[in-house]
Design a protein around this motif. Structure first.
Motif, PDB file in Angstrom:
ATOM      1  N   ASN A  76      14.512 -18.051 -13.001  1.00  0.00           N
ATOM      2  CA  ASN A  76      13.463 -19.048 -13.225  1.00  0.00           C
ATOM      3  C   ASN A  76      14.079 -20.353 -13.714  1.00  0.00           C
ATOM      4  O   ASN A  76      13.816 -20.803 -14.836  1.00  0.00           O
ATOM      5  N   LEU A  77      14.897 -20.956 -12.866  1.00  0.00           N
ATOM      6  CA  LEU A  77      15.560 -22.205 -13.224  1.00  0.00           C
ATOM      7  C   LEU A  77      14.645 -23.401 -13.019  1.00  0.00           C
ATOM      8  O   LEU A  77      14.603 -24.319 -13.842  1.00  0.00           O
ATOM      9  N   ASP A  78      13.907 -23.418 -11.902  1.00  0.00           N
ATOM     10  CA  ASP A  78      13.137 -24.616 -11.553  1.00  0.00           C
ATOM     11  C   ASP A  78      11.927 -24.832 -12.445  1.00  0.00           C
ATOM     12  O   ASP A  78      11.554 -25.972 -12.732  1.00  0.00           O
ATOM     13  N   PHE A  79      11.298 -23.750 -12.882  1.00  0.00           N
ATOM     14  CA  PHE A  79      10.173 -23.855 -13.803  1.00  0.00           C
ATOM     15  C   PHE A  79      10.467 -22.992 -15.027  1.00  0.00           C
ATOM     16  O   PHE A  79      10.078 -21.825 -15.087  1.00  0.00           O
ATOM     17  N   PRO A  80      11.181 -23.547 -16.012  1.00  0.00           N
ATOM     18  CA  PRO A  80      11.588 -22.757 -17.184  1.00  0.00           C
ATOM     19  C   PRO A  80      10.387 -22.133 -17.887  1.00  0.00           C
ATOM     20  O   PRO A  80       9.344 -22.762 -18.063  1.00  0.00           O
ATOM     21  N   LEU A  81      10.573 -20.886 -18.279  1.00  0.00           N
ATOM     22  CA  LEU A  81       9.516 -20.153 -18.962  1.00  0.00           C
ATOM     23  C   LEU A  81       9.502 -20.493 -20.446  1.00  0.00           C
ATOM     24  O   LEU A  81      10.543 -20.766 -21.041  1.00  0.00           O
ATOM     25  N   ALA A  82       8.323 -20.440 -21.031  1.00  0.00           N
ATOM     26  CA  ALA A  82       8.196 -20.624 -22.476  1.00  0.00           C
ATOM     27  C   ALA A  82       8.697 -19.375 -23.188  1.00  0.00           C
ATOM     28  O   ALA A  82       8.769 -18.288 -22.601  1.00  0.00           O
ATOM     29  N   LEU A  83       9.075 -19.532 -24.456  1.00  0.00           N
ATOM     30  CA  LEU A  83       9.590 -18.410 -25.243  1.00  0.00           C
ATOM     31  C   LEU A  83       8.617 -17.228 -25.219  1.00  0.00           C
ATOM     32  O   LEU A  83       9.029 -16.078 -25.024  1.00  0.00           O
ATOM     33  N   GLU A  84       7.343 -17.504 -25.376  1.00  0.00           N
ATOM     34  CA  GLU A  84       6.349 -16.430 -25.400  1.00  0.00           C
ATOM     35  C   GLU A  84       6.263 -15.722 -24.053  1.00  0.00           C
ATOM     36  O   GLU A  84       6.082 -14.496 -23.990  1.00  0.00           O
ATOM     37  N   ASP A  85       6.402 -16.486 -22.949  1.00  0.00           N
ATOM     38  CA  ASP A  85       6.342 -15.880 -21.618  1.00  0.00           C
ATOM     39  C   ASP A  85       7.544 -14.974 -21.370  1.00  0.00           C
ATOM     40  O   ASP A  85       7.419 -13.898 -20.771  1.00  0.00           O
ATOM     41  N   ILE A  86       8.726 -15.418 -21.829  1.00  0.00           N
ATOM     42  CA  ILE A  86       9.928 -14.590 -21.671  1.00  0.00           C
ATOM     43  C   ILE A  86       9.758 -13.280 -22.429  1.00  0.00           C
ATOM     44  O   ILE A  86      10.034 -12.197 -21.892  1.00  0.00           O
ATOM     45  N   ALA A  87       9.304 -13.387 -23.662  1.00  0.00           N
ATOM     46  CA  ALA A  87       9.117 -12.185 -24.482  1.00  0.00           C
ATOM     47  C   ALA A  87       8.099 -11.242 -23.847  1.00  0.00           C
ATOM     48  O   ALA A  87       8.312 -10.024 -23.784  1.00  0.00           O
ATOM     49  N   GLU A  88       7.013 -11.810 -23.332  1.00  0.00           N
ATOM     50  CA  GLU A  88       5.972 -10.976 -22.727  1.00  0.00           C
ATOM     51  C   GLU A  88       6.489 -10.260 -21.482  1.00  0.00           C
ATOM     52  O   GLU A  88       6.231  -9.071 -21.280  1.00  0.00           O
ATOM     53  N   ARG A  89       7.239 -10.980 -20.630  1.00  0.00           N
ATOM     54  CA  ARG A  89       7.764 -10.373 -19.405  1.00  0.00           C
ATOM     55  C   ARG A  89       8.781  -9.280 -19.704  1.00  0.00           C
ATOM     56  O   ARG A  89       8.917  -8.325 -18.942  1.00  0.00           O
ATOM     57  N   LEU A  90       9.490  -9.438 -20.801  1.00  0.00           N
ATOM     58  CA  LEU A  90      10.503  -8.445 -21.167  1.00  0.00           C
ATOM     59  C   LEU A  90       9.931  -7.328 -22.022  1.00  0.00           C
ATOM     60  O   LEU A  90      10.627  -6.344 -22.321  1.00  0.00           O
ATOM     61  N   GLY A  91       8.688  -7.492 -22.439  1.00  0.00           N
ATOM     62  CA  GLY A  91       8.046  -6.450 -23.235  1.00  0.00           C
ATOM     63  C   GLY A  91       8.557  -6.359 -24.657  1.00  0.00           C
ATOM     64  O   GLY A  91       8.603  -5.277 -25.243  1.00  0.00           O
ATOM     65  N   VAL A  92       8.945  -7.496 -25.221  1.00  0.00           N
ATOM     66  CA  VAL A  92       9.411  -7.525 -26.615  1.00  0.00           C
ATOM     67  C   VAL A  92       8.676  -8.637 -27.348  1.00  0.00           C
ATOM     68  O   VAL A  92       7.992  -9.466 -26.741  1.00  0.00           O
ATOM     69  N   SER A  93       8.821  -8.680 -28.642  1.00  0.00           N
ATOM     70  CA  SER A  93       8.216  -9.748 -29.421  1.00  0.00           C
ATOM     71  C   SER A  93       9.100 -10.992 -29.374  1.00  0.00           C
ATOM     72  O   SER A  93      10.303 -10.916 -29.083  1.00  0.00           O
ATOM     73  N   ALA A  94       8.499 -12.137 -29.664  1.00  0.00           N
ATOM     74  CA  ALA A  94       9.269 -13.379 -29.709  1.00  0.00           C
ATOM     75  C   ALA A  94      10.355 -13.308 -30.774  1.00  0.00           C
ATOM     76  O   ALA A  94      11.454 -13.847 -30.615  1.00  0.00           O
ATOM     77  N   LYS A  95      10.057 -12.613 -31.871  1.00  0.00           N
ATOM     78  CA  LYS A  95      11.039 -12.482 -32.943  1.00  0.00           C
ATOM     79  C   LYS A  95      12.242 -11.651 -32.479  1.00  0.00           C
ATOM     80  O   LYS A  95      13.392 -11.975 -32.787  1.00  0.00           O
ATOM     81  N   THR A  96      11.980 -10.590 -31.717  1.00  0.00           N
ATOM     82  CA  THR A  96      13.067  -9.761 -31.178  1.00  0.00           C
ATOM     83  C   THR A  96      13.914 -10.563 -30.202  1.00  0.00           C
ATOM     84  O   THR A  96      15.148 -10.466 -30.192  1.00  0.00           O
ATOM     85  N   LEU A  97      13.269 -11.352 -29.361  1.00  0.00           N
ATOM     86  CA  LEU A  97      13.984 -12.200 -28.405  1.00  0.00           C
ATOM     87  C   LEU A  97      14.904 -13.171 -29.128  1.00  0.00           C
ATOM     88  O   LEU A  97      16.080 -13.337 -28.752  1.00  0.00           O
TER      89      LEU A  97
END
Length: 345
Positions: free
Chosen positions: A233-254
């Motif tokens: 996802n280079l062209d449309f960078p994901l927000a921190l919360e979106d990355i955490a959600e897609r990976l199934g972890v909390s933002a704090k864990t990320l």
């Protein structure tokens, strides 16, 4: 005629046309030709033949500055069983219509067409990889995907897919050649060649980089999943919360994982990944700065320029200009020398 006679008599000798493009990787060429030479030597007879081919039959400069003589030009090269393209750093600029046409013709006559490193660009340009996976050096993957989004890039060392062969270059070239020797002759002979080169062969599916898992796993490490998601996802960078959600972890864990493995925040890690992708595009291609900025998720070319300069010490334009000057000075220096020597009066 000679090749046909050999085939009919059961004595056909597999032949390789090793096609050298400007700034080709010499290490890969040496490994490919040495593997064939050692196979002949250990067999006590000629079981493989190979020729070095350049665009016009003239010597070609390797990426390390050494010059390699050619046996043939694209026009005069003899028909072969294998055509392997050893490509340089500017594949789209150096792949001529003559080269692409010769590859297409060879493919129509049933030859195996192969690519080493960025040679995959030539095969893709020639339309020879439709519906197939492609293997090339990991650094060139973002540029390749930008040019050929319809083709699937495989991150393994090499791939033999019927009449198409591709590899990441470097030592992976030797792994590929050992595989071909085993297929064309015997696995015992391939082992003899590997032993002669003091080398332990790797599986085709092994990862190109030592920091990547060599075999598929049910659940890759979280750090690998983070980087993989960012690279996808280079062209449309994901927000921190979106990355955490897609990976199934909390933002704090990320955040904790990025600091533990990369000593960076997720945002800073993401930025470095995007800047590295931009650098590779500048290195391998002539994309406009605006296009590179868009492909790597920067809102404006000026934003890319500022962040690129902060990371690499020069603007994207300056980086590419400096790189091209070095490449141009190395390309056909005898012509450059003649053009700069003042005429005698």
């Amino acid at each position: 005629m000679e090749a046909q006679a050999e085939k009919s008599s059961g004595t056909h000798v597999p032949t390789f046309n090793l096609i050298l493009q400007p700034e080709f990787p010499l290490n890969a060429l040496v490994l490919a030709s040495e593997a064939l030479r050692i196979a002949n030597q250990n067999s006590g007879r000629e079981i493989f033949r190979w020729r070095f081919v350049s665009e016009d039959g003239a010597p070609v400069r390797a990426s390390n500055g050494l010059w390699m003589s050619a046996d043939d030009s694209l026009q005069t090269m003899v028909q072969a069983d294998f055509y392997l393209v050893f490509e340089g750093n500017l594949p789209m600029q150096r792949n001529s219509p003559k080269l692409l046409n010769q590859l297409r013709t060879a493919a129509r006559f049933g030859a195996s067409i192969g690519a080493v490193d960025t040679g995959a660009f030539a095969l893709a340009q020639a339309g020879l990889m439709s519906g197939r996976d492609v293997v090339l050096h990991w650094e060139a993957v973002p540029t390749f995907r930008e040019r050929f989004p319809e083709l699937n890039v495989n991150g393994q060392l090499y791939l033999v897919d019927g009449q198409r062969v591709s590899c990441a270059g470097g030592i992976a070239t030797l792994d590929m050649m050992l595989d071909l020797i085993a297929r064309l002759e015997t696995s015992t002979l391939a082992s003899e060649v590997a032993n002669a080169l003091v080398y332990v062969p790797r599986a085709a599916t092994a990862a190109q980089r030592p920091d990547a898992p060599s075999t598929p796993v049910a659940q890759p490490a979280l750090s690998d999943r983070i980087v993989g998601l960012m690279e996808q996802n280079l062209d449309f960078p994901l927000a921190l919360e979106d990355i955490a959600e897609r990976l199934g972890v909390s933002a704090k864990t990320l955040l904790r994982e990025c600091r533990r493995r990369f000593d960076e925040t997720p945002a800073r890690l993401y930025l470095r990944i995007r800047l590295q992708a931009a650098r590779n595009m500048l290195f391998y291609e002539e994309f406009g700065i605006k296009d590179i900025a868009t492909a790597c998720g920067f809102s404006y070319p000026g934003v890319l320029s500022r962040t690129f300069r902060a990371q690499f010490g020069m603007t994207p334009r300056d980086f590419r200009a400096s790189l091209r000057r070095q490449q141009n000075q190395a390309y056909r220096p005898e012509v450059r020398r003649l053009s700069t020597v003042p005429p005698r009066v």
